[in-house]
Design an enzyme around this catalytic site. Structure first.
Site, PDB file in Angstrom:
ATOM      1  N   ASN A  61      33.992  37.494  44.516  1.00 53.15           N
ATOM      2  CA  ASN A  61      32.623  37.120  44.151  1.00 53.15           C
ATOM      3  C   ASN A  61      32.551  36.570  42.739  1.00 53.15           C
ATOM      4  O   ASN A  61      33.271  37.018  41.846  1.00 53.15           O
ATOM      5  CB  ASN A  61      31.687  38.321  44.238  1.00 53.15           C
ATOM      6  CG  ASN A  61      31.407  38.755  45.647  1.00 53.15           C
ATOM      7  OD1 ASN A  61      32.213  39.439  46.268  1.00 53.15           O
ATOM      8  ND2 ASN A  61      30.247  38.357  46.167  1.00 53.15           N
ATOM      9  N   TYR A  66      34.329  47.843  41.753  1.00 57.96           N
ATOM     10  CA  TYR A  66      35.703  47.642  41.344  1.00 57.96           C
ATOM     11  C   TYR A  66      36.360  49.001  41.148  1.00 57.96           C
ATOM     12  O   TYR A  66      35.701  50.044  41.204  1.00 57.96           O
ATOM     13  CB  TYR A  66      35.762  46.828  40.044  1.00 57.96           C
ATOM     14  CG  TYR A  66      35.151  45.449  40.157  1.00 57.96           C
ATOM     15  CD1 TYR A  66      35.883  44.395  40.696  1.00 57.96           C
ATOM     16  CD2 TYR A  66      33.849  45.213  39.741  1.00 57.96           C
ATOM     17  CE1 TYR A  66      35.328  43.133  40.805  1.00 57.96           C
ATOM     18  CE2 TYR A  66      33.285  43.951  39.847  1.00 57.96           C
ATOM     19  CZ  TYR A  66      34.030  42.913  40.382  1.00 57.96           C
ATOM     20  OH  TYR A  66      33.477  41.664  40.502  1.00 57.96           O
ATOM     21  N   SER A 124      39.531  39.872  43.532  1.00 57.47           N
ATOM     22  CA  SER A 124      38.175  39.982  44.084  1.00 57.47           C
ATOM     23  C   SER A 124      37.723  38.581  44.475  1.00 57.47           C
ATOM     24  O   SER A 124      38.430  37.603  44.228  1.00 57.47           O
ATOM     25  CB  SER A 124      37.210  40.610  43.068  1.00 57.47           C
ATOM     26  OG  SER A 124      36.998  39.749  41.964  1.00 57.47           O
ATOM     27  N   ASP A 178      47.716  39.935  41.191  1.00 57.39           N
ATOM     28  CA  ASP A 178      46.349  40.171  40.734  1.00 57.39           C
ATOM     29  C   ASP A 178      46.176  39.837  39.257  1.00 57.39           C
ATOM     30  O   ASP A 178      46.646  40.572  38.388  1.00 57.39           O
ATOM     31  CB  ASP A 178      45.991  41.643  40.997  1.00 57.39           C
ATOM     32  CG  ASP A 178      44.556  41.974  40.635  1.00 57.39           C
ATOM     33  OD1 ASP A 178      43.798  41.049  40.295  1.00 57.39           O
ATOM     34  OD2 ASP A 178      44.200  43.165  40.691  1.00 57.39           O
ATOM     35  N   THR A 190      44.329  42.558  36.761  1.00 48.83           N
ATOM     36  CA  THR A 190      44.923  43.822  36.332  1.00 48.83           C
ATOM     37  C   THR A 190      45.951  43.543  35.244  1.00 48.83           C
ATOM     38  O   THR A 190      46.809  42.684  35.401  1.00 48.83           O
ATOM     39  CB  THR A 190      45.583  44.556  37.526  1.00 48.83           C
ATOM     40  OG1 THR A 190      44.563  44.945  38.450  1.00 48.83           O
ATOM     41  CG2 THR A 190      46.328  45.797  37.074  1.00 48.83           C
ATOM     42  N   ASP A 224      39.700  36.045  38.725  1.00 46.42           N
ATOM     43  CA  ASP A 224      40.267  37.280  39.248  1.00 46.42           C
ATOM     44  C   ASP A 224      40.737  37.117  40.689  1.00 46.42           C
ATOM     45  O   ASP A 224      39.916  37.020  41.600  1.00 46.42           O
ATOM     46  CB  ASP A 224      39.196  38.372  39.150  1.00 46.42           C
ATOM     47  CG  ASP A 224      39.626  39.679  39.744  1.00 46.42           C
ATOM     48  OD1 ASP A 224      40.842  39.933  39.823  1.00 46.42           O
ATOM     49  OD2 ASP A 224      38.734  40.463  40.136  1.00 46.42           O
ATOM     50  N   TRP A 277      29.940  36.492  39.660  1.00 45.61           N
ATOM     51  CA  TRP A 277      28.695  37.084  39.167  1.00 45.61           C
ATOM     52  C   TRP A 277      28.677  37.065  37.653  1.00 45.61           C
ATOM     53  O   TRP A 277      29.726  37.067  37.000  1.00 45.61           O
ATOM     54  CB  TRP A 277      28.470  38.496  39.692  1.00 45.61           C
ATOM     55  CG  TRP A 277      29.419  39.532  39.163  1.00 45.61           C
ATOM     56  CD1 TRP A 277      30.605  39.925  39.693  1.00 45.61           C
ATOM     57  CD2 TRP A 277      29.258  40.304  37.951  1.00 45.61           C
ATOM     58  NE1 TRP A 277      31.198  40.885  38.910  1.00 45.61           N
ATOM     59  CE2 TRP A 277      30.392  41.142  37.839  1.00 45.61           C
ATOM     60  CE3 TRP A 277      28.272  40.368  36.959  1.00 45.61           C
ATOM     61  CZ2 TRP A 277      30.568  42.031  36.772  1.00 45.61           C
ATOM     62  CZ3 TRP A 277      28.448  41.251  35.897  1.00 45.61           C
ATOM     63  CH2 TRP A 277      29.578  42.070  35.820  1.00 45.61           C
TER      64      TRP A 277
END
Length: 383
Positions: free
Chosen positions: A100, A138, A98, A279, A282, A95, A102
């Site tokens: 991070n 988000y 963003s 992005d 999306t 992505d 996780w």
């Protein structure tokens, strides 16, 4: 059944458009399907496991730094990683909106965690944590958790001591309807929650890639293999013509400047320029309501159920290009690019702010290179 297909599609779009809400006005399609008792049964009756459907797609350890991704309904693209020793496998969205990494963990007992793969720290001999708290919000969906450190494997790359989030909660049930387990953020470090070190930072600092860039190719056919993200390189077989380089204007998202949007030579949006981000998280191409409505009118889309704009798929051959001018280059989107053919609906959507999002609708048409070392984005016509 047509209304069910459209409503289901809108639910998936909500899931796979992580960073901006709402994409459409009115009650969400997921809520409508839940009220009618249809969505959960549909998802149970039609399970999707990319590792089973595409042999080898979720194996780690190829000879190249190329990570294959699965195209799910032209709405999301995700690939396989592993964490820990011995490795524990997960699917993640790579992505660019963003920063991070996780995954769900055994500490989370909510439904979104229970129906996905969960990381078990006690089963990894190399895991450690300082119990630092992390919270990520988000546009649709959120998680809370702790940060841990362990070995990350993707493609043939082995990242030592990668910082990542282990979810404790995934509130609201949003991730229950997503087909991926977690998220691997590819944005700039300034966007990382809790100051976590990004995966790409570690790839560079540990000298794991030949160049400080990565590139993305998204296939155009639902269920097809071939989509990929390349760490440290570019695959010239996926594009034709020159690479047009665009400077990053703000180092958080991969933010650039749109100079204008035209249809049949007439400016319909961004007459004085507007900020946009490239992005991969999306699904649609989204922007503020007034200019997006201008585009919908210009392409002949009509407002239908659930606030979604529909297109007569029989008219696609006569529909106009929507041309985005960026850094002096024209990037036309033909009807075949901005029409979601599974539902004959428009690939343009509305966001709540002033920032445009060039999501998968745009990236499918233009091979995208994210050059960290030179703070620029390269765009070339995908083939």
């Amino acid at each position: 059944m047509k209304w069910l297909l459209l409503a289901l599609l809108m639910s998936f779009l909500t899931c796979f458009s992580l960073h901006r809400v709402p994409l459409f006005h009115g009650k969400s399609a997921r809520d409508i399907l839940q009220e009618k008792g249809l969505l959960e049964k549909f998802l149970k009756d039609h399970p999707y496991d990319p590792c089973m459907k595409f042999e080898g797609a979720c194996q780690i350890g190829s000879l190249e730094s190329t990570e294959p991704m699965i195209n799910y309904l032209d709405l999301s693209y995700f690939g396989a990683i592993s964490l820990g020793n011995p490795p524990q496998s997960f699917t993640v969205i790579f992505d660019t909106g963003s920063s991070n990494l996780w995954v769900p963990s055994i500490y989370c007992s909510q439904k979104p965690c229970m129906i996905h793969h969960r990381f078990n720290p006690s089963q990894s001999s190399t895991f450690h944590t300082n119990d630092q708290y992390v919270s990520i919000q988000y546009g649709t969906g959120s998680m809370t958790g702790i940060l841990g450190y362990d070995t990350l494997r993707l493609s043939n790359i082995v990242v030592q001591g990668q910082e990542f989030g282990l979810s404790l909660t995934e509130p609201g049930g949003f991730f229950s309807y997503c087909k991926f387990d977690g998220i691997l953020g590819m944005g700039y470090p300034s966007l990382a929650a809790a100051g976590a070190t990004t995966v790409f930072q570690n790839m560079m600092s540990q000298n794991l890639i030949p160049e400080s860039l990565f590139s993305v190719y998204l296939s155009r056919t639902t269920g097809a293999t071939g989509s990929e993200i390349i760490f440290g390189g570019v695959d010239s077989s996926h594009f034709t013509g020159p690479i047009n380089w665009v400077p990053v204007t703000h180092e958080a998202y991969w933010q650039i400047e749109i100079q204008s949007v035209t249809i049949n030579g007439q400016v319909v949006a961004c007459s004085e320029g507007c900020p946009a981000i490239v992005d991969t998280g999306t699904s649609l191409l989204v922007g503020p309501s007034t200019p997006i409505n201008n585009i919908q009118q210009g392409i002949g889309a009509t407002l239908g159920y659930y606030g979604q704009y529909t297109i007569n798929c029989n008219d696609m051959s006569s529909m106009p290009d929507v041309v985005f001018t960026i850094n002096g280059y024209d990037f036309p989107l033909p009807a075949s690019a901005y029409t979601l053919e599974v539902s004959c609906s428009s690939g343009f959507g509305i966001t709540g702010g002033n920032l445009w999002i060039l999501g998968d609708v745009f990236i499918r048409e233009y091979y995208s290179i994210f050059d960290v070392g030179n703070n620029r984005v390269g765009l070339a016509k995908a083939i």
